[in-house]
Structure formats: C-alpha cells, structure tokens
Design an enzyme around this catalytic site. Structure first.
Site, PDB file in Angstrom:
ATOM      1  N   LYS A 183       7.677   5.488   2.101  1.00  0.00           N
ATOM      2  CA  LYS A 183       8.489   4.188   2.641  1.00  0.00           C
ATOM      3  C   LYS A 183       8.920   3.316   1.169  1.00  0.00           C
ATOM      4  O   LYS A 183       9.986   2.727   1.317  1.00  0.00           O
ATOM      5  CB  LYS A 183       7.390   3.291   3.407  1.00  0.00           C
ATOM      6  CG  LYS A 183       7.049   3.853   4.457  1.00  0.00           C
ATOM      7  CD  LYS A 183       6.034   2.944   5.157  1.00  0.00           C
ATOM      8  CE  LYS A 183       5.204   3.812   6.452  1.00  0.00           C
ATOM      9  NZ  LYS A 183       4.536   4.930   6.187  1.00  0.00           N
ATOM     10  N   ASP A 217      -0.381   0.307  -5.290  1.00  0.00           N
ATOM     11  CA  ASP A 217      -1.608   0.686  -4.379  1.00  0.00           C
ATOM     12  C   ASP A 217      -2.848   0.903  -5.199  1.00  0.00           C
ATOM     13  O   ASP A 217      -2.581   0.856  -6.613  1.00  0.00           O
ATOM     14  CB  ASP A 217      -1.122   2.366  -4.471  1.00  0.00           C
ATOM     15  CG  ASP A 217      -1.885   3.168  -3.219  1.00  0.00           C
ATOM     16  OD1 ASP A 217      -1.357   2.977  -1.951  1.00  0.00           O
ATOM     17  OD2 ASP A 217      -2.950   3.333  -3.546  1.00  0.00           O
ATOM     18  N   CYS A 275      -0.480   3.559  11.206  1.00  0.00           N
ATOM     19  CA  CYS A 275      -0.474   4.821  11.674  1.00  0.00           C
ATOM     20  C   CYS A 275      -1.641   5.035  12.536  1.00  0.00           C
ATOM     21  O   CYS A 275      -2.414   5.990  12.830  1.00  0.00           O
ATOM     22  CB  CYS A 275      -0.311   6.062  10.673  1.00  0.00           C
ATOM     23  SG  CYS A 275      -1.136   6.131   9.581  1.00  0.00           S
ATOM     24  N   ASP A 311       1.836  -1.405   4.786  1.00  0.00           N
ATOM     25  CA  ASP A 311       1.510  -0.183   5.308  1.00  0.00           C
ATOM     26  C   ASP A 311      -0.097  -0.047   5.154  1.00  0.00           C
ATOM     27  O   ASP A 311      -0.410   0.689   4.102  1.00  0.00           O
ATOM     28  CB  ASP A 311       2.148   1.067   4.838  1.00  0.00           C
ATOM     29  CG  ASP A 311       2.102   2.266   5.653  1.00  0.00           C
ATOM     30  OD1 ASP A 311       1.383   2.402   6.858  1.00  0.00           O
ATOM     31  OD2 ASP A 311       2.366   3.517   5.052  1.00  0.00           O
ATOM     32  N   ASP A 332      -5.893  -3.937  -6.502  1.00  0.00           N
ATOM     33  CA  ASP A 332      -6.235  -3.936  -5.070  1.00  0.00           C
ATOM     34  C   ASP A 332      -5.251  -5.124  -4.584  1.00  0.00           C
ATOM     35  O   ASP A 332      -5.077  -6.068  -4.891  1.00  0.00           O
ATOM     36  CB  ASP A 332      -7.517  -4.746  -5.409  1.00  0.00           C
ATOM     37  CG  ASP A 332      -8.139  -4.886  -3.761  1.00  0.00           C
ATOM     38  OD1 ASP A 332      -7.360  -5.080  -2.811  1.00  0.00           O
ATOM     39  OD2 ASP A 332      -9.212  -4.804  -3.708  1.00  0.00           O
ATOM     40  N   CYS A 342       0.915  -1.080  -0.034  1.00  0.00           N
ATOM     41  CA  CYS A 342       0.003   0.033   0.087  1.00  0.00           C
ATOM     42  C   CYS A 342       0.899   1.086  -0.046  1.00  0.00           C
ATOM     43  O   CYS A 342       1.269   1.804   1.189  1.00  0.00           O
ATOM     44  CB  CYS A 342      -0.916   0.085   1.192  1.00  0.00           C
ATOM     45  SG  CYS A 342      -2.225  -1.273   1.177  1.00  0.00           S
ATOM     46  N   ALA A 343       1.481   1.497  -1.186  1.00  0.00           N
ATOM     47  CA  ALA A 343       2.535   2.260  -1.303  1.00  0.00           C
ATOM     48  C   ALA A 343       2.573   3.707  -1.277  1.00  0.00           C
ATOM     49  O   ALA A 343       3.547   4.337  -0.969  1.00  0.00           O
ATOM     50  CB  ALA A 343       3.579   1.790  -2.547  1.00  0.00           C
ATOM     51  N   ALA A 344       1.492   4.346  -1.855  1.00  0.00           N
ATOM     52  CA  ALA A 344       1.355   5.621  -2.196  1.00  0.00           C
ATOM     53  C   ALA A 344       1.190   6.678  -0.909  1.00  0.00           C
ATOM     54  O   ALA A 344       0.182   6.019  -0.186  1.00  0.00           O
ATOM     55  CB  ALA A 344       0.081   5.909  -3.275  1.00  0.00           C
ATOM     56  N   GLY A 387       4.352   7.207  -1.102  1.00  0.00           N
ATOM     57  CA  GLY A 387       5.781   6.453  -1.382  1.00  0.00           C
ATOM     58  C   GLY A 387       6.746   6.860  -0.490  1.00  0.00           C
ATOM     59  O   GLY A 387       7.876   6.439  -0.766  1.00  0.00           O
TER      60      GLY A 387
HETATM   61  C1  LIG Z   1      -1.302   4.462   4.837  1.00  0.00           C
HETATM   62  S1  LIG Z   1      -1.378   4.780   3.258  1.00  0.00           S
HETATM   63  C2  LIG Z   1       0.337   4.264   2.544  1.00  0.00           C
HETATM   64  C3  LIG Z   1       1.260   5.497   2.606  1.00  0.00           C
HETATM   65  C4  LIG Z   1       2.456   4.875   2.104  1.00  0.00           C
HETATM   66  N1  LIG Z   1       2.906   3.541   2.331  1.00  0.00           N
HETATM   67  C5  LIG Z   1       3.662   5.838   2.653  1.00  0.00           C
HETATM   68  O1  LIG Z   1       4.714   5.807   3.327  1.00  0.00           O
HETATM   69  O2  LIG Z   1       3.838   6.988   1.836  1.00  0.00           O
HETATM   70  C6  LIG Z   1      -2.601   3.360   2.724  1.00  0.00           C
HETATM   71  C7  LIG Z   1      -2.581   3.172   1.188  1.00  0.00           C
HETATM   72  O3  LIG Z   1      -3.362   2.068   0.895  1.00  0.00           O
HETATM   73  C8  LIG Z   1      -4.002   2.335  -0.122  1.00  0.00           C
HETATM   74  N2  LIG Z   1      -4.994   1.340  -0.323  1.00  0.00           N
HETATM   75  C9  LIG Z   1      -6.094   1.030   0.437  1.00  0.00           C
HETATM   76  N3  LIG Z   1      -6.954   0.269   0.116  1.00  0.00           N
HETATM   77  C10 LIG Z   1      -5.912  -0.624  -0.521  1.00  0.00           C
HETATM   78  C11 LIG Z   1      -6.169  -1.932  -1.353  1.00  0.00           C
HETATM   79  N4  LIG Z   1      -7.200  -2.704  -1.131  1.00  0.00           N
HETATM   80  N5  LIG Z   1      -5.213  -2.190  -2.010  1.00  0.00           N
HETATM   81  C12 LIG Z   1      -3.961  -1.424  -2.477  1.00  0.00           C
HETATM   82  N6  LIG Z   1      -3.973  -0.176  -1.829  1.00  0.00           N
HETATM   83  C13 LIG Z   1      -5.131   0.128  -0.941  1.00  0.00           C
HETATM   84  C14 LIG Z   1      -4.424   3.663  -0.276  1.00  0.00           C
HETATM   85  O4  LIG Z   1      -4.832   4.109  -1.541  1.00  0.00           O
HETATM   86  C15 LIG Z   1      -3.159   4.390   0.634  1.00  0.00           C
HETATM   87  O5  LIG Z   1      -2.430   4.920  -0.315  1.00  0.00           O
END
Ligand SMILES: C[S@@+](CC[C@H](N)C(=O)[O-])C[C@H]1O[C@@H](n2cnc3c(N)ncnc32)[C@H](O)[C@@H]1O
Length: 434
Positions: free
Chosen positions: A253, A268, A363, A310, A294, A247-249, A251
């Site tokens: 991490k 993401d 978080c 994350d 997903d 769940c990278a965006a 970004g």
């Molecule tokens: C806590 S944020 C991630 C922050 C990121 N790891 C960083 O360090 O910048 C959670 C992310 O999970 C994504 N997300 C939520 N549900 C998801 C899913 N089912 N599959 C993939 N990504 C998902 C969201 O779009 C969001 O960008």
C-alpha cells in the site's frame, strides 16, 4: 524423483503453518526449506500449501481410516502422503513409500510405519474405485473450512455466502499485480497475458518465477491482491499530499500511495519487514520516509492529510494465497487483536489534520476486526464521520459495500472472475472544526 529433504521441508512448513499465525512464512525463511535447491523448494511449498488447501477434506478421509487420532507428527505425515496420492503428480507407490521412509527417519513416528502404510494404501484403493472417486469430487464446500470459522461466516454473511467463501478454499488463485503507472495497463496486460480488473489491477494465470516476468526488473508492477489494492485507492491521494501509512510493511500500500504522488511516511514495528519495504521501494523507483516504531505510541506529533491503517489481524480473508491462516487462527486471537486494532485506530486518529482522511482496513473476514471497529470508532470520535464509498469506487466489486458505505469483500464475491481476498475498509473524514 524429489528427495526426502523436500518432504522434510514440507513437513516443517505444514507443522509451523498449523501451529501458529505467521508460522508458515517463518518456516519459509529457515532450514530445512531455505537450504533446498530451487526446484525442491517449489515442490515442498506446493505440497504443504496443497495440503493446507485440502486439509478439511483430507482429515475426514483419514479419520474414516483411523480408529483414534495418532500423534501430530504421524498425522502430518499421513496428511502429506494423502495429498500426494490424491492431488499431486506423485506416483502412488512413491507417495506411500516416501511417507513410510519419512516415518522411519524419526524415532517418534517409527512405531507408526505400518499404520501409515495401511492407511495410505487404503486411500489409494479408494481413489481407484470410481464411485468413491466421484464422491470425493463432489464434497460440500464447507468441508474445506474449519467448522468454527464456517459457523462464524454463516452468522456474519448468511449460508449462501459462507458456502461460496468455503468453495474458494481448495482453489489456487491467479496472481494480481498493481502498476506503478496506470497508463501502462494495456501494454503490460498484453505482455503478461493478463486481464485488467475494475480498479486497474492486472490478473494473470501465469505461474513460475515472477522475477522473470516482463516489467519486473524495470519495477513497473508489484504483486498485490486486487482486494488489497482497494483501501489505498479510497484515500484518493493527490500529488504533494502528506500521507502516513501506519502498519506499512512489506509495503504494497505504501507503493500505491507513493505512486499516486504522496509524500509518504511508512511506519512499522518490524524492522525485518521494513527491510522488505525498502527493497520494494527501490525496485519500483519510489521513495518514502521509513520509521520503525510501535504505531500505538509513536512519539511523532505531525498531522497528515491522509492516514492509512492496515491493521494486524487474523488475516482470515487471505486464505486463497495463505491457506495456513485458516488453521492457525484461534478464536482466542480475535479479542487480543481487536484490542490492538482499537488502540492503533486511536493513534491513527490523532495524526489526521482537520479536514483530512483516514482509511482503516483489515484483511479479515471477522466482523469484530472490521464492522465492529468502525462502529466503536465512530461512537468515540464525534470529530470523524464515515465517508461513504461509492459503488465501484477504487475497484470495490458490486455487492462489496455495506449499507452504510464501507467496503466488505469476501472471497465468494466475483467468483467466476477468479474472486478476491476478503477485506474490510472504512473511510473516515475529520471535521474542519473539531
Ligand atoms: C496487514 S500487515 C501490513 C501490510 C502492508 N500494509 C502492505 O500493504 O504491505 C500488518 C503490519 O502491522 C505491523 N504491526 C503489527 N503491530 C504493530 C504495531 N503495534 N505498530 C506498528 N506496526 C505493527 C506488522 O509488522 C505488519 O507488517
């Protein structure tokens, strides 16, 4: 003096921030906020954020002056007016008159002009009264937290910790930076008037447009809270390892994992947020494979040396920079998010090679999203064991570990040094044989 347009934008930010999770950030990306000149944007954002940081107290002060709660629009105009009167440089007469004008501008609030005028004038008089002003400065910290969240923190961490957490709510934190090259820490700390923190993050009290700070243009650092930087370090990525960031965006991490030399796949569900991730990679001069999918049912079958999850969460640990999370979070979100986190963890586990590592983090301050997820995961997955985090590892603060060796940080820890966001992180290792 700043005009009604910036106050209108502050009203929109406040309303959206209270109404739903992520609403504040959405409102930053649309009119009226994104139509404002830069200086007015700074004011609108500061006004809405200060209101959210002080909302627990402001609402009590307003309640004492109101016989019944007015409609939400009127309440929000009162909140913004009170914030300007009590916590900003706005002259008192302007705080009152602009609030009355804002009420006049909308049909639904027009009948409440007199009420707004009377309530704000009453607050102005209280502020001028030394005894009342002193009482205002000495309120118990728990007043700043929504009651249901404070009760949860007390149950999870104890009374003293819950009070320490709540005491951070009205404070505006410094800015933490992660470095592309840790070897540049001393030089950049000097250039940015920053302290070097235990895990290698820099902390500066600078304010203003950070795109003009030394090293931004050259991509030598990115903004990332010191606590948010800990989970990726726990993977201890070695150059050439294959790493999946699930769940990278946007970004933060991913950048850490790529800067450590990992060959990173960043996934993401949100293509808009992945756009920001790609911009960040470009600015820092790092690369990653980017996938929009997903994470729960991504069809890719590769196995990775290290996987980071994350997970999406209530984000209650991030209130220092995002005070809206306190008011937008709902008890009913917790169950839905916990179910999603469990599904995502299942998917993450399937992608770890035998002998590989998995870090799960959120978080959030809520145990359902952290400690409970870790325990359920271990119960369901005999192939995985918990790899204890050592004291101080990755920059985890003293007292920031659970008895079984996961990281549990809350914003009340390290308070004299400026605190950190709330985070939970657990590191698992997959057995070589099962
Ligand atoms: C806590 S944020 C991630 C922050 C990121 N790891 C960083 O360090 O910048 C959670 C992310 O999970 C994504 N997300 C939520 N549900 C998801 C899913 N089912 N599959 C993939 N990504 C998902 C969201 O779009 C969001 O960008």
């Amino acid at each position: 003096m700043l005009g009604q347009e910036s106050r209108k934008a502050a009203l929109d930010l406040l309303q959206a921030g209270i109404e739903r999770r992520g609403g504040f950030d959405e409102a930053l990306g649309r009119a009226p906020f994104d139509r404002l000149p830069v200086r007015d944007r700074a004011f609108a954002r500061a006004l809405a954020s200060t209101t959210l940081r002080r909302l627990g107290l402001i609402d009590r002060l307003l309640a004492a002056k109101l016989q019944r709660t007015p409609p939400m629009l009127v309440m929000n105009l009162l909140r913004l007016g009170a914030t300007q009167l009590l916590y900003m440089d706005t002259p008192a007469h302007a705080a009152v008159s602009t609030s009355v004008e804002a009420a006049q501008a909308q049909r639904d609030s027009r009948p409440f002009k007199g009420l707004i005028n009377a309530v704000l004038r009453g607050l102005e008089r209280d502020k001028a009264d030394p005894a009342k002003a002193m009482a205002l400065a000495e309120v118990a910290p728990q007043i700043y937290a929504p009651e249901w969240l404070f009760n949860r923190w007390r149950a999870a961490f104890g009374e003293a910790a819950a009070v320490a957490i709540a005491a951070r709510i009205p404070e505006e934190p410094g800015t933490d930076l992660s470095l592309r090259d840790p070897g540049e820490a001393s030089e950049l700390a000097r250039a940015l008037d920053a302290d070097i923190l235990a895990g290698g993050s820099l902390r500066t009290q600078r304010r203003g447009d950070l795109t003009e700070w030394p090293g931004f243009e050259a991509g030598r650092w990115w903004v990332q809270d010191a606590a948010a930087a800990i989970p990726a370090r726990l993977l201890d990525v070695q150059p050439g390892e294959r790493v999946l960031d699930l769940c990278a965006a946007p970004g933060g991490k991913t950048l850490q994992l790529a800067a450590a030399g990992g060959i990173v796949t960043a996934l993401d569900r949100s293509s808009a947020r992945l756009g920001r991730l790609t911009e960040n990679l470009d600015r820092i001069g790092l690369t990653a494979e980017v996938a929009t999918a997903d994470a729960a049912d991504w069809s890719d079958t590769r196995l990775f040396d290290a996987v980071l999850l994350d997970a999406p969460c209530t984000a209650t640990g991030t209130f220092r920079r995002h005070p809206d999370v306190l008011w937008a979070a709902k008890a009913s979100d917790l169950g839905k998010l916990a179910t999603l986190q469990t599904r995502l963890l299942e998917s993450a586990a399937r992608r770890v090679r035998p002998g590989g590592r998995l870090v799960y983090c959120v978080c959030s301050l809520e145990p359902e999203e952290g400690e409970a997820q870790m325990r359920h995961f271990l119960d369901r997955h005999p192939a995985f064991s918990l790899a204890r985090v050592a004291d101080g590892e990755g920059g985890a603060p003293p007292r920031g570990l659970t008895f079984d060796g996961a990281v549990r940080i809350h914003p009340g820890l390290e308070a004299p040094a400026g605190g950190m966001d709330g985070f939970f992180a657990a590191r698992f290792v997959r057995s070589e044989t099962i």
